[in-house]
Write an enzyme that holds these catalytic residues in place. Structure first.
Site, PDB file in Angstrom:
ATOM      1  N   TYR A 237      -9.087  -0.909 -25.342  1.00  0.00           N
ATOM      2  CA  TYR A 237     -10.316  -0.274 -24.861  1.00  0.00           C
ATOM      3  C   TYR A 237     -11.096   0.384 -25.998  1.00  0.00           C
ATOM      4  O   TYR A 237     -12.263   0.056 -26.247  1.00  0.00           O
ATOM      5  CB  TYR A 237      -9.973   0.740 -23.773  1.00  0.00           C
ATOM      6  CG  TYR A 237     -11.105   1.671 -23.410  1.00  0.00           C
ATOM      7  CD1 TYR A 237     -12.335   1.176 -22.994  1.00  0.00           C
ATOM      8  CD2 TYR A 237     -10.935   3.057 -23.464  1.00  0.00           C
ATOM      9  CE1 TYR A 237     -13.377   2.029 -22.652  1.00  0.00           C
ATOM     10  CE2 TYR A 237     -11.968   3.922 -23.110  1.00  0.00           C
ATOM     11  CZ  TYR A 237     -13.185   3.405 -22.719  1.00  0.00           C
ATOM     12  OH  TYR A 237     -14.209   4.252 -22.390  1.00  0.00           O
ATOM     13  N   LYS A 241     -14.628  -0.809 -27.857  1.00  0.00           N
ATOM     14  CA  LYS A 241     -15.787   0.099 -27.794  1.00  0.00           C
ATOM     15  C   LYS A 241     -16.264   0.448 -29.203  1.00  0.00           C
ATOM     16  O   LYS A 241     -17.473   0.545 -29.453  1.00  0.00           O
ATOM     17  CB  LYS A 241     -15.427   1.369 -27.021  1.00  0.00           C
ATOM     18  CG  LYS A 241     -15.236   1.170 -25.533  1.00  0.00           C
ATOM     19  CD  LYS A 241     -16.494   0.722 -24.809  1.00  0.00           C
ATOM     20  CE  LYS A 241     -17.462   1.861 -24.594  1.00  0.00           C
ATOM     21  NZ  LYS A 241     -18.638   1.430 -23.788  1.00  0.00           N
TER      22      LYS A 241
END
Length: 491
Positions: A237, A241
């Site tokens: 994640y 990002k």
């Protein structure tokens, strides 16, 4: 930093929101409609097969939520008419060129009318399939920027990221950008195009082998975690990002772009009412497990700061930053959190959970209240493994021996083994945040607050985003605790 009324700014503006069914995006939409009903258009990009499916998602996953209760009370039977005039649901895909918009007329209309693009689109699963996370969190950020740059009137992209793109940082973590190719462990050569090629190669390899759906899932999840850790990030994640931020920084040139980095987002503290949330967020998985009596030990540094921030504060910061930086080429990064100005520790969270569920116990499936005790806190991975060994592993070994003698014990052994492996996996996944030693510098955000107080007058209270104003005792006991029980969990 000079800017005028936010409510006046929003009048007759057209905005595009990607990731429109997400938690923060919904709160943003509700806030805009409530404070400025004369906004011109809110275009919502939804992953859907066609316009009818997009309309259905709008009704079921956005407008139909209790979040819009105040608007329903205000407009009554006229709400749908009001919504139809203001909100345009779009079937598309943030990962695709021109956001996957098939209707050429609506695409041209948007390119001529839009004023602001806000990219909320994200997959927040720490252990997501790498192809999905790379597509949404990295390529999606690039596509949102590229689309914004094609629009005639758009003078700002707002990209919602996460403060934890810093990885396992410590000390004061600055509001600084990451450069394309930068890693967190000194290894050079991080290349988004190469990451795309690696994903494509793995997909082709799995297809060639005739892999099952489960094998696809496991292989691509493992690939994401390995690529993240190779470059210094703890999970897929935050890695993807961070690469999304890198692409925006590399490609934006002089185009105005703001990056918002919230910390751990929790339920609303004030608006549209206290305690609204959706789904079980990071810390709420622990809250629910504790309330149900399933968590008897807790792994964390009790003195470590856990940076939690209510969702409505994050949304207000996004709105103020949007107005303040509109048409300003020098885009900034804003940390929106509480760790510097009003910190909460894991010890505080433990105490709030005990106090709340002692006063308002969880009602179990048998209709009886669950009695909670203060949990045993383990402050290191070594102590956790020792506790697990004493409490469960000896029993597991005994069951394994018994299972070889009697088939009756085989199911018990397999069940306990699965549970232990699940716990070990979760602990490893969340470990970086249970022992996180960083605090997030919010100098840019503080300067924005000062400017808001100076420029907005009475509107500063409508768009409050000062974490120092939060009474954490009141919030966790009277807003967040009840909100978790009411909204986040299907009992």
């Amino acid at each position: 930093m000079e800017f005028g009324s936010i409510i006046q700014f929003l009048q007759d503006k057209s905005v595009l929101i990607t990731g429109a069914t997400g938690f923060l995006a919904k709160i943003f939409v509700e806030k805009i409609l409530r404070v400025q009903p004369n906004v011109k258009k809110i275009y919502l990009l939804l992953r859907a097969a066609d316009a009818n499916a997009a309309q259905e998602r709008l009704q079921n996953e956005i407008i139909g939520k209790e979040l819009f209760r105040l608007l329903r009370e205000k407009y009554g039977t006229n709400l749908n008419s009001f919504i139809s005039k203001k909100i345009i649901p779009l079937a598309g895909d943030v990962c695709s060129e021109d956001l996957g918009l098939k209707d050429l007329n609506i695409r041209e209309e948007m390119m001529n009318e839009l004023d602001v693009v806000l990219n909320f689109a994200a997959t927040t699963d720490f252990n997501e399939r790498y192809d999905i996370a790379l597509g949404t969190n990295t390529i999606g950020a690039m596509q949102a920027l590229c689309f914004a740059q094609k629009c005639v009137k758009v003078n700002l992209l707002v990209h919602v990221s996460t403060a934890y793109v810093c990885g396992e940082g410590s000390g004061l973590i600055p509001e600084k950008p990451y450069q394309l190719g930068e890693s967190l462990n000194g290894i050079s050569g991080l290349d988004v195009d190469e990451e795309k090629r690696i994903v494509e190669h793995k997909l082709n390899e799995l297809k060639g082998k005739g892999a099952t759906k489960l094998e696809f899932e496991e292989a691509l999840k493992d690939l994401g975690m390995r690529r993240a850790k190779a470059y210094g990030w703890p999970n897929t994640y935050v890695f993807t990002k961070a690469m999304g931020e890198m692409l925006i920084g590399h490609l934006k040139g002089n185009f105005p772009a703001v990056i918002i980095r919230p910390a751990m987002v929790t339920s609303t503290c004030r608006e549209p009412f206290p305690g609204w949330l959706e789904g079980v967020k990071t810390i709420d998985a622990l809250t629910v497990g504790y309330g149900k009596g399933r968590i008897t030990c807790f792994l964390a540094d009790e003195k470590a700061i856990v940076d939690v921030i209510p969702a409505d504060i994050v949304v207000n910061a996004i709105i103020v930053a949007m107005v303040a930086r509109y048409n300003e080429p020098a885009g900034l990064i804003y940390h929106v959190g509480s760790s510097v100005r009003n910190p909460v520790t894991y010890e505080n969270l433990h105490d709030y959970g005990y106090r709340y569920f002692t006063k308002e116990p969880w009602i179990g499936k048998d209709g009886k209240p669950v009695k909670v005790q203060r949990v045993k806190v383990l402050n290191s991975m070594d102590s956790f493994h020792r506790y697990l060994a004493i409490r469960y592993l000896l029993l597991l070994k005994g069951l394994k021996i018994a299972a070889t003698l009697c088939q009756h014990f085989e199911g018990m052994y397999n069940d306990l083994n699965r549970k232990i492996n699940l716990v070990l996996g979760l602990v490893e996944l969340y470990r970086p945040y249970l022992f996180f030693q960083g605090v997030f510098d919010d100098t840019n955000t503080e300067n924005l607050r000062i400017a808001a107080r100076k420029n907005l007058g009475s509107e500063a209270e409508i768009f409050f985003f000062d974490s120092r104003s939060i009474d954490w005792d009141d919030y966790f006991l009277n807003a967040h605790g009840p909100g978790v029980v009411k909204y986040a969990v299907r009992r």
